[in-house]
Design a protein around this motif. Structure first.
Motif, PDB file in Angstrom:
ATOM      1  N   UNK A 147       0.817  -1.216   0.000  1.00  0.00           N
ATOM      2  CA  UNK A 147       0.000   0.000   0.000  1.00  0.00           C
ATOM      3  C   UNK A 147       0.850   1.265   0.000  1.00  0.00           C
ATOM      4  N   UNK A 148       2.135   1.065   0.163  1.00  0.00           N
ATOM      5  CA  UNK A 148       3.024   2.213   0.144  1.00  0.00           C
ATOM      6  C   UNK A 148       4.465   1.744   0.118  1.00  0.00           C
ATOM      7  N   UNK A 149       5.348   2.632  -0.268  1.00  0.00           N
ATOM      8  CA  UNK A 149       6.768   2.293  -0.291  1.00  0.00           C
ATOM      9  C   UNK A 149       7.548   3.389   0.423  1.00  0.00           C
ATOM     10  N   UNK A 150       8.384   2.967   1.356  1.00  0.00           N
ATOM     11  CA  UNK A 150       9.299   3.910   1.990  1.00  0.00           C
ATOM     12  C   UNK A 150      10.691   3.545   1.485  1.00  0.00           C
ATOM     13  N   UNK A 151      11.375   4.492   0.912  1.00  0.00           N
ATOM     14  CA  UNK A 151      12.633   4.141   0.270  1.00  0.00           C
ATOM     15  C   UNK A 151      13.735   5.158   0.498  1.00  0.00           C
ATOM     16  N   UNK A 152      14.945   4.664   0.390  1.00  0.00           N
ATOM     17  CA  UNK A 152      16.129   5.497   0.433  1.00  0.00           C
ATOM     18  C   UNK A 152      16.896   5.183  -0.848  1.00  0.00           C
ATOM     19  N   UNK A 153      17.103   6.175  -1.656  1.00  0.00           N
ATOM     20  CA  UNK A 153      17.672   5.955  -2.989  1.00  0.00           C
ATOM     21  C   UNK A 153      19.130   5.502  -2.913  1.00  0.00           C
ATOM     22  N   UNK A 154      19.458   4.534  -3.732  1.00  0.00           N
ATOM     23  CA  UNK A 154      20.828   4.014  -3.728  1.00  0.00           C
ATOM     24  C   UNK A 154      21.795   5.040  -4.304  1.00  0.00           C
ATOM     25  N   UNK A 155      23.039   4.914  -3.926  1.00  0.00           N
ATOM     26  CA  UNK A 155      24.050   5.879  -4.356  1.00  0.00           C
ATOM     27  C   UNK A 155      24.246   5.856  -5.860  1.00  0.00           C
ATOM     28  N   UNK A 156      24.059   4.667  -6.423  1.00  0.00           N
ATOM     29  CA  UNK A 156      24.341   4.492  -7.844  1.00  0.00           C
ATOM     30  C   UNK A 156      23.222   5.052  -8.734  1.00  0.00           C
ATOM     31  N   UNK A 157      22.032   5.165  -8.146  1.00  0.00           N
ATOM     32  CA  UNK A 157      20.849   5.503  -8.941  1.00  0.00           C
ATOM     33  C   UNK A 157      20.839   6.937  -9.444  1.00  0.00           C
ATOM     34  N   UNK A 158      20.651   7.073 -10.741  1.00  0.00           N
ATOM     35  CA  UNK A 158      20.527   8.393 -11.339  1.00  0.00           C
ATOM     36  C   UNK A 158      19.173   8.495 -12.040  1.00  0.00           C
ATOM     37  N   UNK A 159      18.851   7.465 -12.798  1.00  0.00           N
ATOM     38  CA  UNK A 159      17.546   7.386 -13.449  1.00  0.00           C
ATOM     39  C   UNK A 159      16.479   7.041 -12.404  1.00  0.00           C
ATOM     40  N   UNK A 160      15.398   7.830 -12.392  1.00  0.00           N
ATOM     41  CA  UNK A 160      14.403   7.621 -11.338  1.00  0.00           C
ATOM     42  C   UNK A 160      13.042   7.131 -11.849  1.00  0.00           C
ATOM     43  N   UNK A 161      13.011   6.639 -13.068  1.00  0.00           N
ATOM     44  CA  UNK A 161      11.741   6.233 -13.679  1.00  0.00           C
ATOM     45  C   UNK A 161      10.996   5.170 -12.880  1.00  0.00           C
ATOM     46  N   UNK A 162      11.746   4.269 -12.287  1.00  0.00           N
ATOM     47  CA  UNK A 162      11.070   3.186 -11.563  1.00  0.00           C
ATOM     48  C   UNK A 162      10.248   3.731 -10.408  1.00  0.00           C
ATOM     49  N   UNK A 163      10.660   4.863  -9.867  1.00  0.00           N
ATOM     50  CA  UNK A 163       9.867   5.447  -8.789  1.00  0.00           C
ATOM     51  C   UNK A 163       8.582   6.059  -9.339  1.00  0.00           C
ATOM     52  N   UNK A 164       8.702   6.609 -10.529  1.00  0.00           N
ATOM     53  CA  UNK A 164       7.525   7.200 -11.155  1.00  0.00           C
ATOM     54  C   UNK A 164       6.442   6.145 -11.353  1.00  0.00           C
ATOM     55  N   UNK A 165       6.864   4.911 -11.585  1.00  0.00           N
ATOM     56  CA  UNK A 165       5.904   3.820 -11.787  1.00  0.00           C
ATOM     57  C   UNK A 165       4.980   3.671 -10.580  1.00  0.00           C
ATOM     58  N   UNK A 166       5.506   3.931  -9.417  1.00  0.00           N
ATOM     59  CA  UNK A 166       4.694   3.851  -8.198  1.00  0.00           C
ATOM     60  C   UNK A 166       3.597   4.908  -8.234  1.00  0.00           C
ATOM     61  N   UNK A 167       3.994   6.093  -8.597  1.00  0.00           N
ATOM     62  CA  UNK A 167       3.047   7.196  -8.637  1.00  0.00           C
ATOM     63  C   UNK A 167       1.923   6.877  -9.615  1.00  0.00           C
TER      64      UNK A 167
END
Lengths: 344, 344
Positions: B120-140
């Motif tokens: 029902x929700x995701x609490x996340x801390x972005x990894x150091x390597x991550x630059x592209x954030x599209x996968x988070x947009x999928x949640x929205x």
DNA sequence: TTGAAAGCGCTAACAT
DNA sequence: ATGTTAGCGCTTTCAA
């Protein structure tokens, strides 16, 4: 959650049966390559996300395991979780976390939560406060495999992964003896916690092997914390030990503070050894001699044990399984009176 | 898992409808007190365990949230999990854990896993390597609230809980200045990680406020580890700083080792400050001045934010929500050149 | 206050 | 190789 794309939508789109879609998606062998491709393609196009809840309900397999720990805040358990999650996620399983906060009531609640969530297995470390173990028996009754790690209990008759606390304590104590210490004190933990009791036994047996009398005066029991370690050490200081083996690192840290406060030199006047290889031990002054428990591996092995049980026909055979990891003595400044790098 | 007792069994036993059983079990108001009691009693007698999977499927509410972290092995995140799980479990929610291991690919997989599990929700801390954030947009897109903690990113436009890294760095640097240091070096982290960049900015602004020139030579960028801290410090030593503010504690630890190895005294020759308040900082010699991030609270607040969103009608209004925890300077031996307890 | 019935999305016989 | 069908256990209209 909003109404999402289902296999029904895919089936309609392609004018085929949902069963075929299901099969294609799950790589069932009896499905034409071309159909499989078509299904997967439309799935992607429609942005289909499988609903594991529905799959779980139907198949009776949740693909979830529960991990019950005293507290994620303790480094040790964080490290074990790390190992568990790694193996689980490699095998397509999810990990549900529950913390007991070292409280029996919470532990019981955690097991109930897991049962309700229909986890396929539980990996747990028993809380310090827990004496009654009936809630664990409930798992067995419902055929949910239970694997214990670190804080295990043989009475339950379930597989477990532990570090050999006895041998770790034996090694640490022997090491202190080899450094020339003869009046070695011990700060113990709650004795109903099996691992603490085994560490006491390892300590006693090491003294016995070296023909050093065990003096009751040199053994005190604390509550396993920095503060408790400090207090216990203050008591011990009056009995003039030349070394102290603490039941774990935070206790050892408290002891070090008490020894320093009393104006004694470590390791010259009193050598110190702990247990657990907490991160800080490497960085304090003097650095702390301790026993490494292979925490990450403990988690991995516990997870592997779960899969072994899952895949075995004769589950009962495995219920005797006990994996004992070999502890590693990490000798550092707090105990090294003799120049000697053999142990490192 | 074996065939378990269902509400059907209870209904049959009492010769009433399953709907009534369901209502009674869920404390629905429109159910006679006597029926409720009877139902609960037989439920207990038959050892009934609700099946949350079935309930989830039907109701569309899984009562599960996903927590995505770089690694449970890192103390900081263990501590945050602790806070999150506490609040979640108080509210009848379960916590699914997934580790990214600081890898973009894993992070993406984690989000997909969560989506499949219908969290029902995701609490996340972005990894150091991550630059592209599209996968988070999928949640929205699927209306699954996302709350970021610590490693947040404003570009995503989602609520977050962070510590004010800028102010923490500003405070640490100001503290070094107040201790009389004038050539203050900085060992930074990867600059695409927002928090590391903000710490750099806090450092620079503090120097500006005190009219101390910012020297590019005194700023080096490392990889955020003990080893990297050591190497960076070796470079800095040639530029003769009288203090160093490290981007986090392990880097600071490496710096301390390099300074000691060079035969310089801390804090007399070079004062040191870190960031994160890792446990070891209190126990090393000299003890480490650092910035406390309120990790446990961060988890709790992130969890509370989730429930706020869950219970709010106007979800979008909350998407701007950003909770900034005030960092706390923890001044210890590594920086205290002046006898002064004001800051502690 | 209770019951009947539909169906959440999927899998797994069984049939073809 | 594919389709048909019957549920998994529960919640939730709608009706009584």
């Amino acid at each position: 959650m909003q109404q999402s794309v289902t296999i029904n939508d895919i089936a309609k789109e392609l004018k085929i049966a949902v069963a075929t879609v299901s099969r294609a998606l799950n790589d069932h062998p009896a499905v034409k390559e071309s159909t499989r491709r078509a299904v997967k393609q439309t799935a992607k196009r429609l942005n289909y996300q499988p609903n594991t809840i529905a799959a779980s309900l139907r198949s009776g397999r949740s693909k979830i395991i529960g991990v019950l720990i005293p507290s994620a805040e303790i480094n040790f358990f964080g490290s074990v979780i790390h190992g568990i999650e790694k193996v689980m996620s490699n095998n397509g399983y999810n990990v549900l976390i529950y913390q007991s906060n070292e409280l029996y009531e919470f532990e019981k609640k955690g097991i109930e939560t897991f049962l309700r969530s229909r986890v396929e297995g539980v990996l747990a470390s028993i809380s310090k406060e827990t004496i009654n173990l009936d809630h664990y028996a409930a798992l067995k009754k419902r055929n949910v495999p239970l694997i214990l790690f670190d804080r295990a209990n043989d009475a339950l008759g379930v597989p477990s992964v532990v570090v050999d606390d006895y041998r770790g304590a034996f090694a640490a104590t022997s090491h202190l003896i080899q450094q020339g210490c003869r009046r070695i004190a011990h700060i113990g933990g709650q004795q109903h916690v099996a691992i603490f009791n085994q560490r006491l036994r390892g300590y006693i047996d090491a003294l016995n092997v070296y023909n050093i009398p065990v003096e009751d005066d040199l053994i005190v029991y604390g509550k396993v914390s920095i503060q408790s370690g400090k207090e216990c050490m203050q008591v011990l200081l009056e009995r003039d030990p030349d070394a102290v083996f603490a039941v774990e690192d935070f206790t050892a840290l408290g002891a070090i503070q008490a020894i320093k406060a009393a104006g004694k030199k470590i390791p010259h006047d009193i050598a110190v050894a702990g247990f657990a290889n907490e991160a800080f031990g490497e960085y304090i002054t003097p650095s702390l001699t301790t026993v490494n428990q292979q925490t990450g591996r403990m988690g991995e092995e516990a997870a592997k044990l779960f899969f072994e049980i899952l895949n075995s026909k004769n589950k009962d055979a495995l219920y005797a399984r006990k994996l004992v990891l070999e502890p590693q003595l990490v000798s550092r400044e707090s105990s090294l009176k003799i120049k000697n790098n053999d142990d490192e």
